[in-house]
Scaffold this motif. Structure first.
Motif, PDB file in Angstrom:
ATOM      1  N   PRO A 133       0.835  -1.210   0.000  1.00 17.76           N
ATOM      2  CA  PRO A 133       0.000   0.000   0.000  1.00 17.76           C
ATOM      3  C   PRO A 133       0.866   1.254   0.000  1.00 17.76           C
ATOM      4  O   PRO A 133       2.018   1.237   0.434  1.00 17.76           O
ATOM      5  CB  PRO A 133      -0.795  -0.122   1.298  1.00 17.76           C
ATOM      6  CG  PRO A 133      -0.036  -1.058   2.153  1.00 17.76           C
ATOM      7  CD  PRO A 133       0.739  -1.954   1.254  1.00 17.76           C
ATOM      8  N   ILE A 134       0.297   2.318  -0.500  1.00 18.54           N
ATOM      9  CA  ILE A 134       0.970   3.609  -0.428  1.00 18.54           C
ATOM     10  C   ILE A 134       0.709   4.190   0.966  1.00 18.54           C
ATOM     11  O   ILE A 134      -0.147   3.696   1.697  1.00 18.54           O
ATOM     12  CB  ILE A 134       0.488   4.570  -1.543  1.00 18.54           C
ATOM     13  CG1 ILE A 134      -0.984   4.937  -1.363  1.00 18.54           C
ATOM     14  CG2 ILE A 134       0.742   3.957  -2.916  1.00 18.54           C
ATOM     15  CD1 ILE A 134      -1.461   6.063  -2.271  1.00 18.54           C
ATOM     16  N   ILE A 135       1.455   5.226   1.321  1.00 18.02           N
ATOM     17  CA  ILE A 135       1.249   5.908   2.603  1.00 18.02           C
ATOM     18  C   ILE A 135       0.825   7.342   2.296  1.00 18.02           C
ATOM     19  O   ILE A 135       1.471   8.033   1.503  1.00 18.02           O
ATOM     20  CB  ILE A 135       2.527   5.905   3.468  1.00 18.02           C
ATOM     21  CG1 ILE A 135       2.967   4.470   3.754  1.00 18.02           C
ATOM     22  CG2 ILE A 135       2.292   6.672   4.781  1.00 18.02           C
ATOM     23  CD1 ILE A 135       4.314   4.368   4.471  1.00 18.02           C
ATOM     24  N   GLY A 167      -4.892   2.110 -15.675  1.00 14.70           N
ATOM     25  CA  GLY A 167      -6.313   2.444 -15.584  1.00 14.70           C
ATOM     26  C   GLY A 167      -6.936   2.068 -14.254  1.00 14.70           C
ATOM     27  O   GLY A 167      -8.161   2.050 -14.117  1.00 14.70           O
ATOM     28  N   ILE A 168      -6.119   1.769 -13.266  1.00 11.42           N
ATOM     29  CA  ILE A 168      -6.618   1.451 -11.930  1.00 11.42           C
ATOM     30  C   ILE A 168      -7.085   2.750 -11.280  1.00 11.42           C
ATOM     31  O   ILE A 168      -6.389   3.766 -11.345  1.00 11.42           O
ATOM     32  CB  ILE A 168      -5.517   0.758 -11.088  1.00 11.42           C
ATOM     33  CG1 ILE A 168      -5.166  -0.594 -11.718  1.00 11.42           C
ATOM     34  CG2 ILE A 168      -5.945   0.600  -9.635  1.00 11.42           C
ATOM     35  CD1 ILE A 168      -3.952  -1.266 -11.107  1.00 11.42           C
ATOM     36  N   THR A 169      -8.246   2.723 -10.649  1.00 14.82           N
ATOM     37  CA  THR A 169      -8.814   3.956 -10.101  1.00 14.82           C
ATOM     38  C   THR A 169      -8.769   4.042  -8.577  1.00 14.82           C
ATOM     39  O   THR A 169      -9.013   5.097  -8.009  1.00 14.82           O
ATOM     40  CB  THR A 169     -10.277   4.115 -10.547  1.00 14.82           C
ATOM     41  OG1 THR A 169     -11.030   2.980 -10.102  1.00 14.82           O
ATOM     42  CG2 THR A 169     -10.373   4.244 -12.066  1.00 14.82           C
ATOM     43  N   ARG A 170      -8.457   2.922  -7.905  1.00 19.36           N
ATOM     44  CA  ARG A 170      -8.379   2.908  -6.440  1.00 19.36           C
ATOM     45  C   ARG A 170      -7.112   2.171  -6.021  1.00 19.36           C
ATOM     46  O   ARG A 170      -6.753   1.174  -6.647  1.00 19.36           O
ATOM     47  CB  ARG A 170      -9.596   2.223  -5.829  1.00 19.36           C
ATOM     48  CG  ARG A 170     -10.919   2.917  -6.172  1.00 19.36           C
ATOM     49  CD  ARG A 170     -12.117   2.207  -5.583  1.00 19.36           C
ATOM     50  NE  ARG A 170     -12.218   2.389  -4.138  1.00 19.36           N
ATOM     51  CZ  ARG A 170     -12.724   3.463  -3.528  1.00 19.36           C
ATOM     52  NH1 ARG A 170     -13.158   4.476  -4.251  1.00 19.36           N
ATOM     53  NH2 ARG A 170     -12.790   3.522  -2.226  1.00 19.36           N
ATOM     54  N   VAL A 171      -6.460   2.672  -4.963  1.00 16.52           N
ATOM     55  CA  VAL A 171      -5.231   2.024  -4.487  1.00 16.52           C
ATOM     56  C   VAL A 171      -5.291   1.771  -2.984  1.00 16.52           C
ATOM     57  O   VAL A 171      -5.864   2.561  -2.235  1.00 16.52           O
ATOM     58  CB  VAL A 171      -3.962   2.845  -4.819  1.00 16.52           C
ATOM     59  CG1 VAL A 171      -3.714   2.905  -6.306  1.00 16.52           C
ATOM     60  CG2 VAL A 171      -4.036   4.240  -4.249  1.00 16.52           C
ATOM     61  N   LYS A 172      -4.690   0.649  -2.579  1.00 13.94           N
ATOM     62  CA  LYS A 172      -4.562   0.340  -1.159  1.00 13.94           C
ATOM     63  C   LYS A 172      -3.701   1.418  -0.525  1.00 13.94           C
ATOM     64  O   LYS A 172      -2.643   1.771  -1.049  1.00 13.94           O
ATOM     65  CB  LYS A 172      -3.873  -1.009  -0.960  1.00 13.94           C
ATOM     66  CG  LYS A 172      -4.626  -2.189  -1.480  1.00 13.94           C
ATOM     67  CD  LYS A 172      -3.791  -3.449  -1.231  1.00 13.94           C
ATOM     68  CE  LYS A 172      -4.082  -4.484  -2.284  1.00 13.94           C
ATOM     69  NZ  LYS A 172      -3.172  -5.621  -2.214  1.00 13.94           N
ATOM     70  N   SER A 173      -4.154   1.929   0.611  1.00 15.03           N
ATOM     71  CA  SER A 173      -3.460   3.046   1.245  1.00 15.03           C
ATOM     72  C   SER A 173      -3.405   2.896   2.754  1.00 15.03           C
ATOM     73  O   SER A 173      -4.380   2.445   3.368  1.00 15.03           O
ATOM     74  CB  SER A 173      -4.173   4.371   0.924  1.00 15.03           C
ATOM     75  OG  SER A 173      -4.329   4.535  -0.464  1.00 15.03           O
ATOM     76  N   ILE A 174      -2.296   3.284   3.320  1.00 19.72           N
ATOM     77  CA  ILE A 174      -2.179   3.451   4.765  1.00 19.72           C
ATOM     78  C   ILE A 174      -2.361   4.940   5.007  1.00 19.72           C
ATOM     79  O   ILE A 174      -1.600   5.757   4.474  1.00 19.72           O
ATOM     80  CB  ILE A 174      -0.813   2.972   5.283  1.00 19.72           C
ATOM     81  CG1 ILE A 174      -0.658   1.468   5.056  1.00 19.72           C
ATOM     82  CG2 ILE A 174      -0.642   3.327   6.760  1.00 19.72           C
ATOM     83  CD1 ILE A 174       0.727   0.928   5.350  1.00 19.72           C
TER      84      ILE A 174
END
Length: 152
Positions: free
Chosen positions: A69-71, A95-102
């Motif tokens: 995930p990104i921070i 084309g990914i619109t959502r990313v796992k995030s901390i």
């Protein structure tokens, strides 16, 4: 060592202890890329990957998905990217619109700077000498603003 761990690791600076505070809270979520903004209003002190390295990252994410995930931290209704600018750019290319995030809530600007510097110094194997020097200067200035006496 997790954020908030107050143990010292030898003579090294313990960023985790400096970033943790009673107000800081960390959560995980998938965030829309449209809500992400670069660190420091686009004045990211570290170079983005070159086209070859970016293509490798794009291919990896295409095959395996986003593994790390990104921070980020909340900032004015959006989320400032503290770590993961290259991963976000690779996701955009796919084309990914959502990313796992901390999501790190309650960080001061100085604490955010320490996260940016520490993650880049720890994760990148190839930094220009000028980038490394700039990173240490950013770290030193953040620590000075926090009134922390440390040798960088």
């Amino acid at each position: 060592m997790a954020f908030g761990d107050n143990r010292k690791s030898g003579s090294k600076l313990n960023i985790s202890a400096l970033v943790s505070s009673t107000e800081a809270e960390t959560t995980e979520n998938e965030l829309p890329i449209s809500l992400l903004i670069p660190y420091n209003e686009g004045n990211q002190p570290f170079r983005l990957y070159n086209e070859e390295k970016k293509a490798e990252l794009v291919e990896s994410i295409k095959i395996n998905g986003l593994l790390s995930p990104i921070i980020v931290r909340p900032l004015g209704g959006q989320y400032e990217i503290l770590a993961g600018h290259n991963r976000v750019e690779a996701c955009k290319a796919l084309g990914i619109t959502r990313v796992k995030s901390i999501i790190m809530n309650g960080l001061t600007d100085e604490q955010a700077t320490l996260v940016v510097v520490d993650t880049n110094l720890c994760q990148r194997t190839k930094l220009l000498p000028s980038e490394r020097a700039h990173a240490y200067l950013m770290q030193q200035n953040a620590l000075k603003a926090m009134k922390v006496k440390a040798t960088v």
